[in-house]
Design an enzyme around this catalytic site. Structure first.
Site, mmCIF file in Angstrom:
data_model
loop_
_atom_site.group_PDB
_atom_site.id
_atom_site.type_symbol
_atom_site.label_atom_id
_atom_site.label_comp_id
_atom_site.label_asym_id
_atom_site.label_seq_id
_atom_site.Cartn_x
_atom_site.Cartn_y
_atom_site.Cartn_z
ATOM 1 N N SER A 88 84.923 -4.463 47.400
ATOM 2 C CA SER A 88 85.272 -5.884 47.521
ATOM 3 C C SER A 88 86.220 -6.024 48.697
ATOM 4 O O SER A 88 86.875 -5.051 49.084
ATOM 5 C CB SER A 88 85.994 -6.340 46.251
ATOM 6 O OG SER A 88 86.500 -7.659 46.413
ATOM 7 N N TYR A 132 92.609 -5.652 39.491
ATOM 8 C CA TYR A 132 91.248 -5.626 40.053
ATOM 9 C C TYR A 132 91.302 -5.014 41.447
ATOM 10 O O TYR A 132 90.548 -4.094 41.778
ATOM 11 C CB TYR A 132 90.680 -7.041 40.108
ATOM 12 C CG TYR A 132 89.335 -7.136 40.808
ATOM 13 C CD1 TYR A 132 88.210 -6.519 40.271
ATOM 14 C CD2 TYR A 132 89.199 -7.830 42.010
ATOM 15 C CE1 TYR A 132 86.988 -6.591 40.920
ATOM 16 C CE2 TYR A 132 87.977 -7.917 42.653
ATOM 17 C CZ TYR A 132 86.877 -7.298 42.107
ATOM 18 O OH TYR A 132 85.662 -7.362 42.750
HETATM 19 P P1 NAP Z 1 77.938 -10.356 37.750
HETATM 20 O O1 NAP Z 1 76.806 -11.248 38.109
HETATM 21 O O2 NAP Z 1 78.811 -10.772 36.630
HETATM 22 O O3 NAP Z 1 77.375 -8.876 37.496
HETATM 23 C C1 NAP Z 1 78.175 -7.846 36.965
HETATM 24 C C2 NAP Z 1 77.250 -6.754 36.461
HETATM 25 O O4 NAP Z 1 78.038 -5.602 36.076
HETATM 26 C C3 NAP Z 1 76.454 -7.199 35.230
HETATM 27 O O5 NAP Z 1 75.144 -6.700 35.332
HETATM 28 C C4 NAP Z 1 77.193 -6.488 34.097
HETATM 29 O O6 NAP Z 1 76.383 -6.171 32.975
HETATM 30 C C5 NAP Z 1 77.585 -5.192 34.780
HETATM 31 N N1 NAP Z 1 78.627 -4.484 34.057
HETATM 32 C C6 NAP Z 1 79.894 -4.886 33.815
HETATM 33 N N2 NAP Z 1 80.548 -3.946 33.097
HETATM 34 C C7 NAP Z 1 79.669 -2.923 32.894
HETATM 35 C C8 NAP Z 1 79.746 -1.663 32.221
HETATM 36 N N3 NAP Z 1 80.847 -1.261 31.586
HETATM 37 N N4 NAP Z 1 78.643 -0.867 32.226
HETATM 38 C C9 NAP Z 1 77.507 -1.269 32.829
HETATM 39 N N5 NAP Z 1 77.362 -2.450 33.456
HETATM 40 C C10 NAP Z 1 78.440 -3.268 33.494
HETATM 41 O O7 NAP Z 1 78.930 -10.203 39.006
HETATM 42 P P2 NAP Z 1 78.678 -9.658 40.491
HETATM 43 O O8 NAP Z 1 79.479 -10.514 41.377
HETATM 44 O O9 NAP Z 1 77.237 -9.471 40.781
HETATM 45 O O10 NAP Z 1 79.422 -8.244 40.398
HETATM 46 C C11 NAP Z 1 78.845 -7.044 40.891
HETATM 47 C C12 NAP Z 1 79.875 -6.274 41.685
HETATM 48 O O11 NAP Z 1 80.271 -7.040 42.823
HETATM 49 C C13 NAP Z 1 81.167 -5.951 40.925
HETATM 50 O O12 NAP Z 1 81.510 -4.613 41.158
HETATM 51 C C14 NAP Z 1 82.196 -6.883 41.556
HETATM 52 O O13 NAP Z 1 83.509 -6.338 41.503
HETATM 53 C C15 NAP Z 1 81.668 -6.953 42.968
HETATM 54 N N6 NAP Z 1 82.168 -8.125 43.747
HETATM 55 C C16 NAP Z 1 81.816 -9.387 43.422
HETATM 56 C C17 NAP Z 1 82.273 -10.451 44.197
HETATM 57 C C18 NAP Z 1 81.870 -11.886 43.923
HETATM 58 O O14 NAP Z 1 82.514 -12.798 44.450
HETATM 59 N N7 NAP Z 1 80.836 -12.124 43.155
HETATM 60 C C19 NAP Z 1 83.106 -10.214 45.286
HETATM 61 C C20 NAP Z 1 83.465 -8.909 45.587
HETATM 62 C C21 NAP Z 1 82.979 -7.860 44.814
HETATM 63 P P3 NAP Z 1 76.330 -7.139 31.663
HETATM 64 O O15 NAP Z 1 75.357 -8.240 32.001
HETATM 65 O O16 NAP Z 1 75.816 -6.254 30.585
HETATM 66 O O17 NAP Z 1 77.713 -7.647 31.419
#
Ligand code: NAP
Length: 292
Positions: A144, A157
Site C-alpha cells: 500500500s 495498518y
Molecule cells: P477487499 O475487496 O475487501 O478484499 C480483501 C480480500 O482479502 C477479500 O477477498 C478477503 O476475503 C481477503 N481476506 C481478508 N482477510 C483474509 C484472511 N485472513 N485470509 C484470507 N483472505 C482474507 O479489499 P481490497 O482493497 O481488494 O484489498 C486487497 C489488498 O489491497 C489488501 O491487502 C489491502 O491492504 C490492499 N490495499 C487496498 C487499498 C484500497 O484502497 N482498496 C489500498 C492499498 C492497499 P473475505 O471475502 O473472505 O473477507
C-alpha cells in the site's frame, strides 16, 4: 517486451476488490488462476467466472499449515491443466485496522500483523521451494502507499504494510540470483470493499472520552476523512489489474509499482521530505563514526 504464454497464478483473497479484478483480467487472457476464498459460496462464484481455468481453494492465510497444503495442491493440479506449477504468487488478502496508536489494543495489533504480514510470509515460504526448484517465478505483494507513508488512525495498518515492504525488499535481493522476481504493488485509495467490510475499527476504538479531545484534530479528523471517502475513491480496481499485468509481463518488472495519482503524490512528498531531512542533518549523522 511482453510474453503471452498462459500462466498459472495463485492469488489470495479473490472474493472482491483487487484480487477479484486481477484474477478476472488473468482469466480473460486465458491464464489459469487458483484464487483463495473463505467460503463455499465465494468458491462457487469464483469458479463460475471461468470453469475451465478458475479454481478456488478455501484458505484463511493465518492458517500456516493450510498455506502449504494449498501451494502443494496448486503445484500438483496445475500440471493436469497444462501448467507447470505456480508462475505468479499474489499476496493480496488483507484488511485495514483503524485506530489511533495509543488506543489500539495489542490483540488488535497482533491480529492485523497475523493477516497482512505473517499470512503473506507463510504463503511466500510455502511457494518458494517450488519456484527455487524451477529457478523461475514472480512474487507480487500488494502492500500500500501506507507501506511508505503514515497517517493518523492507520498506524497499525501502516506498520503491517511497512513490515511487508521490508520483508519483500529483502526477499527480492535474496532470490534474484535464483531467477525469481519480486514486486511490491502500492495502491492509493481504490474503490473495493476495503473501506467497507475490510476496514475494522480497533476494539478499544470507541472514541474514548479521555482520548477523543486530545486526538480529535489528528486521529479523529483522519477517521472522519476515511469515512467520508468510502465509496468515492478515485482508483478503479479493473485499471489497477491491467497495470499489474503490465508489470508482471515486463522483462524487468519494477520492485515497486505505485497505483493511483494520490499514491504517486504521497510517495513523492514522503521521499522528498526524507531527502531534505537527510541533507539538513547530514553533518550530525556522519559525525558519529569513530574518528580515525
Ligand atoms: P477487499 O475487496 O475487501 O478484499 C480483501 C480480500 O482479502 C477479500 O477477498 C478477503 O476475503 C481477503 N481476506 C481478508 N482477510 C483474509 C484472511 N485472513 N485470509 C484470507 N483472505 C482474507 O479489499 P481490497 O482493497 O481488494 O484489498 C486487497 C489488498 O489491497 C489488501 O491487502 C489491502 O491492504 C490492499 N490495499 C487496498 C487499498 C484500497 O484502497 N482498496 C489500498 C492499498 C492497499 P473475505 O471475502 O473472505 O473477507
Amino acid at each position: 517486451m511482453t510474453t503471452t504464454r498462459p500462466r498459472t497464478w495463485l492469488i489470495t483473497g479473490v472474493s472482491s476488490g483487487f484480487g477479484r479484478a486481477l484474477a478476472q483480467a488473468a482469466l480473460d487472457r486465458g491464464d489459469r488462476v487458483w484464487g483463495t476464498v473463505r467460503s463455499e459460496a465465494d468458491a462457487d462464484a469464483f469458479r463460475a467466472l471461468a470453469p475451465d481455468l478458475a479454481r478456488a481453494p478455501i484458505l484463511d492465510v493465518t492458517d500456516e499449515a493450510a498455506t502449504h497444503r494449498v501451494a502443494a495442491a496448486v503445484e500438483a493440479d496445475s500440471g493436469g491443466m497444462g501448467g507447470g506449477g505456480i508462475d505468479i504468487l499474489v499476496n493480496n488478502a488483507g484488511y485495514g485496522l483503524v485506530g489511533g496508536v495509543e488506543e489500539t489494543s495489542l490483540a488488535d495489533a497482533r491480529a492485523q500483523f497475523e493477516v497482512n504480514v505473517f499470512g503473506a510470509l507463510a504463503m511466500m515460504q510455502a511457494v518458494l521451494p517450488y519456484m527455487r526448484g524451477r529457478r523461475a517465478g514472480h512474487i507480487v505483494n500488494i502492500t500500500s502507499v501506507s507501506g511508505l507513508v503514515g497517517w493518523p488512525s492507520l498506524g497499525l495498518y501502516s506498520g503491517s504494510k511497512f513490515a511487508l515492504e521490508g520483508i519483500t525488499e529483502t526477499l527480492a535481493q535474496e532470490v534474484a540470483p535464483l531467477g525469481i522476481k519480486v514486486t511490491m504493488v502500492e495502491p492509493g485509495g481504490f474503490r473495493t470493499d476495503f473501506a467497507g467490510r475490510s476496514r475494522k475499527r480497533s476494539e478499544a476504538d470507541t472514541d474514548r472520552p479521555d482520548l477523543a479531545a486530545d486526538y480529535d484534530a489528528t486521529v479523529g479528523e483522519c477517521k472522519r476523512i476515511l469515512a467520508s471517502h468510502a465509496g468515492q475513491e478515485r482508483g478503479d480496481p479493473a485499471r489497477a489489474a491491467r497495470a499489474i499485468l503490465k508489470a508482471v509481463d515486463a522483462e524487468t518488472p519494477p520492485l515497486r509499482l505505485l497505483l493511483g495519482e494520490d499514491a504517486v503524490g504521497y510517495a513523492t512528498m514522503k521521499l522528498t521530505g526524507q531527502l531534505a531531512d537527510i541533507e539538513a542533518w547530514r553533518a550530525v549523522s556522519v559525525d558519529t563514526d569513530f574518528q580515525a
